[in-house]
Design an enzyme around this catalytic site. Structure first.
Site, PDB file in Angstrom:
ATOM      1  N   PHE A  93       0.842  -1.201   0.000  1.00  0.00           N
ATOM      2  CA  PHE A  93       0.000   0.000   0.000  1.00  0.00           C
ATOM      3  C   PHE A  93       0.870   1.241   0.000  1.00  0.00           C
ATOM      4  O   PHE A  93       2.035   1.214   0.399  1.00  0.00           O
ATOM      5  CB  PHE A  93      -0.952   0.013   1.207  1.00  0.00           C
ATOM      6  CG  PHE A  93      -0.264   0.100   2.546  1.00  0.00           C
ATOM      7  CD1 PHE A  93      -0.004   1.330   3.142  1.00  0.00           C
ATOM      8  CD2 PHE A  93       0.121  -1.049   3.219  1.00  0.00           C
ATOM      9  CE1 PHE A  93       0.628   1.411   4.379  1.00  0.00           C
ATOM     10  CE2 PHE A  93       0.744  -0.987   4.454  1.00  0.00           C
ATOM     11  CZ  PHE A  93       1.000   0.252   5.033  1.00  0.00           C
ATOM     12  N   CYS A  94       0.294   2.347  -0.475  1.00  0.00           N
ATOM     13  CA  CYS A  94       0.943   3.657  -0.394  1.00  0.00           C
ATOM     14  C   CYS A  94      -0.064   4.611   0.236  1.00  0.00           C
ATOM     15  O   CYS A  94      -0.871   4.196   1.074  1.00  0.00           O
ATOM     16  CB  CYS A  94       1.451   4.122  -1.755  1.00  0.00           C
ATOM     17  SG  CYS A  94       0.199   4.214  -3.060  1.00  0.00           S
ATOM     18  N   TRP A  95      -0.051   5.879  -0.133  1.00  0.00           N
ATOM     19  CA  TRP A  95      -0.934   6.841   0.528  1.00  0.00           C
ATOM     20  C   TRP A  95      -2.392   6.666   0.091  1.00  0.00           C
ATOM     21  O   TRP A  95      -3.290   6.498   0.917  1.00  0.00           O
ATOM     22  CB  TRP A  95      -0.447   8.262   0.253  1.00  0.00           C
ATOM     23  CG  TRP A  95      -1.421   9.345   0.648  1.00  0.00           C
ATOM     24  CD1 TRP A  95      -1.892  10.342  -0.125  1.00  0.00           C
ATOM     25  CD2 TRP A  95      -2.040   9.533   1.930  1.00  0.00           C
ATOM     26  NE1 TRP A  95      -2.770  11.144   0.565  1.00  0.00           N
ATOM     27  CE2 TRP A  95      -2.880  10.668   1.843  1.00  0.00           C
ATOM     28  CE3 TRP A  95      -1.986   8.853   3.146  1.00  0.00           C
ATOM     29  CZ2 TRP A  95      -3.652  11.140   2.909  1.00  0.00           C
ATOM     30  CZ3 TRP A  95      -2.751   9.319   4.214  1.00  0.00           C
ATOM     31  CH2 TRP A  95      -3.562  10.456   4.089  1.00  0.00           C
ATOM     32  N   GLY A  98      -2.172   4.579  -5.051  1.00  0.00           N
ATOM     33  CA  GLY A  98      -1.837   5.165  -6.352  1.00  0.00           C
ATOM     34  C   GLY A  98      -0.682   4.486  -7.043  1.00  0.00           C
ATOM     35  O   GLY A  98      -0.498   3.267  -6.970  1.00  0.00           O
ATOM     36  N   ILE A 122      -3.276   3.855   2.683  1.00  0.00           N
ATOM     37  CA  ILE A 122      -3.351   4.087   4.121  1.00  0.00           C
ATOM     38  C   ILE A 122      -4.401   5.145   4.461  1.00  0.00           C
ATOM     39  O   ILE A 122      -4.907   5.192   5.581  1.00  0.00           O
ATOM     40  CB  ILE A 122      -1.970   4.493   4.681  1.00  0.00           C
ATOM     41  CG1 ILE A 122      -1.998   4.431   6.217  1.00  0.00           C
ATOM     42  CG2 ILE A 122      -1.544   5.853   4.174  1.00  0.00           C
ATOM     43  CD1 ILE A 122      -0.673   4.707   6.862  1.00  0.00           C
TER      44      ILE A 122
END
Length: 349
Positions: A93-95, A98, A122
């Protein structure tokens, strides 16, 4: 091809067995807040992320993408090697779910490493944490350990947890001991990180009949305890622990290990020095400067922490359900374990 999963999918999969969460954001983003239990394998370092961001704003999206691809290609072998050491199911996962997590999942899939991608990143987890706290739903009864500074409340909570008793350790979650010296030797957490860790710990103990917690103030270092949990703690079953001052001094020295951070203790003492009668304040400062920490701690307890504790409890007095008089921390622990049988009976009445 990698699969996008929702946060609900992720939480369900974690309940069914081991699952490795990989945060592919930069180290500083990971340090600020992440999903508890995650590891960090970043696509870009902090400096690389800043460089790409500058290109995006000042040149173009295409230039930023090209530079990002160039940077990532150079580190790809090491990136893959780190993932090959993970044997469990993986979710990256990233922010916001994306390009970084999509790139990571795509490359891993090409190399034969299956990884899910968390849809919404997240950010969706943070939204879930906020909603969980807004529910103000924690039915479990709290057993609150109280006592003067140095009474070993944190040590007792740690021992209880190690022996399988349900515990919420607010100081551990905050990364702070709750005093003017409280962050020395620790890494204080921000509110986002504290909230995430707290929700996870509440989820772990929500089905217990009682949970042990320390009699903390509403603010611990940089963070605030949610009002509903603080109020529940205030109305919990309170145990007051009395230990001799000599034992309290030993507990503090064991916890803080001031010999490794003498300068920081002297600096922190400067923040409260004016609140202590001058001759005593000078004796404390001199003792800290020459490494006589046992004397310094004893004076701090007698002339600063104990009077402040007595004043604060007189403003909001508790009717303690139980009072423990112990000679040592081991004695206090044994008495709490014996009392634990009484707690259940008290709650069912």
């Amino acid at each position: 091809m990698f699969r996008d999963i929702t946060l609900i999918d992720l939480l369900s999969s974690q309940e069914n067995g081991p699952h490795t969460l990989v945060d592919v954001r930069s180290p500083s983003e990971f340090s600020e807040a992440t999903i508890p239990g995650s590891i960090n394998i970043p696509v870009f370092s902090d400096e690389e992320r800043a460089e790409i961001g500058t290109l995006y704003k000042q040149v173009s999206k295409e230039a930023a993408n090209e530079r990002g691809l160039e940077i990532f290609a150079a580190k790809l072998p090491d990136f893959i090697r780190q993932f090959k050491t993970i044997e469990m199911p993986i979710t990256v996962f990233c922010w916001r779910g994306g390009m970084r997590s999509k790139t990571a999942a795509t490359v891993l899939d090409l190399m034969g490493i299956h990884a899910n991608r968390l849809s919404g990143g997240i950010r969706t987890y943070r939204q879930w944490v906020v909603k969980e706290l807004e529910k103000e739903d924690f039915p479990t009864e709290l057993i609150v350990l109280n006592g003067y500074t140095g009474s070993g409340k944190t040590l007792l909570l740690q021992r209880l947890a190690n022996e399988g008793y349900p515990v919420i350790d607010l100081e551990q979650l905050a990364g702070h001991r709750g005093s003017i010296f409280g962050q020395i030797g620790l890494e204080p957490n921000n509110q986002k990180k504290f909230d995430s860790l707290l929700v996870r710990q509440m989820q772990e103990v929500k089905d217990e009949s009682v949970v042990f917690i320390e009699g903390e103030s509403k603010r611990i270092g940089k963070v605030l305890v949610p009002s509903f949990l603080f109020d529940k703690k205030e109305n919990g079953i309170h145990v007051f622990i009395h230990l001799p001052i000599e034992e309290r001094v030993k507990n503090i020295l064991l916890d803080y290990n001031p010999w490794d951070s003498k300068e920081r203790f002297v600096e922190a003492f400067g923040l409260i020095k004016r609140r202590i009668h001058l001759p005593i304040a000078k004796e404390i400062e001199d003792s800290l400067n020459v490494g006589q920490f046992e004397l310094a701690v004893k004076l701090l307890l007698e002339y600063y922490y104990d009077p402040r504790y007595e004043y604060s409890t007189s403003k909001r007095p508790h009717e303690y359900n139980f009072v423990i008089h112990a000679e040592t921390i081991d004695d206090a622990y044994a008495q709490i374990v014996r009392l634990s049988k009484t707690f259940g009976k008290l709650i069912t009445k």
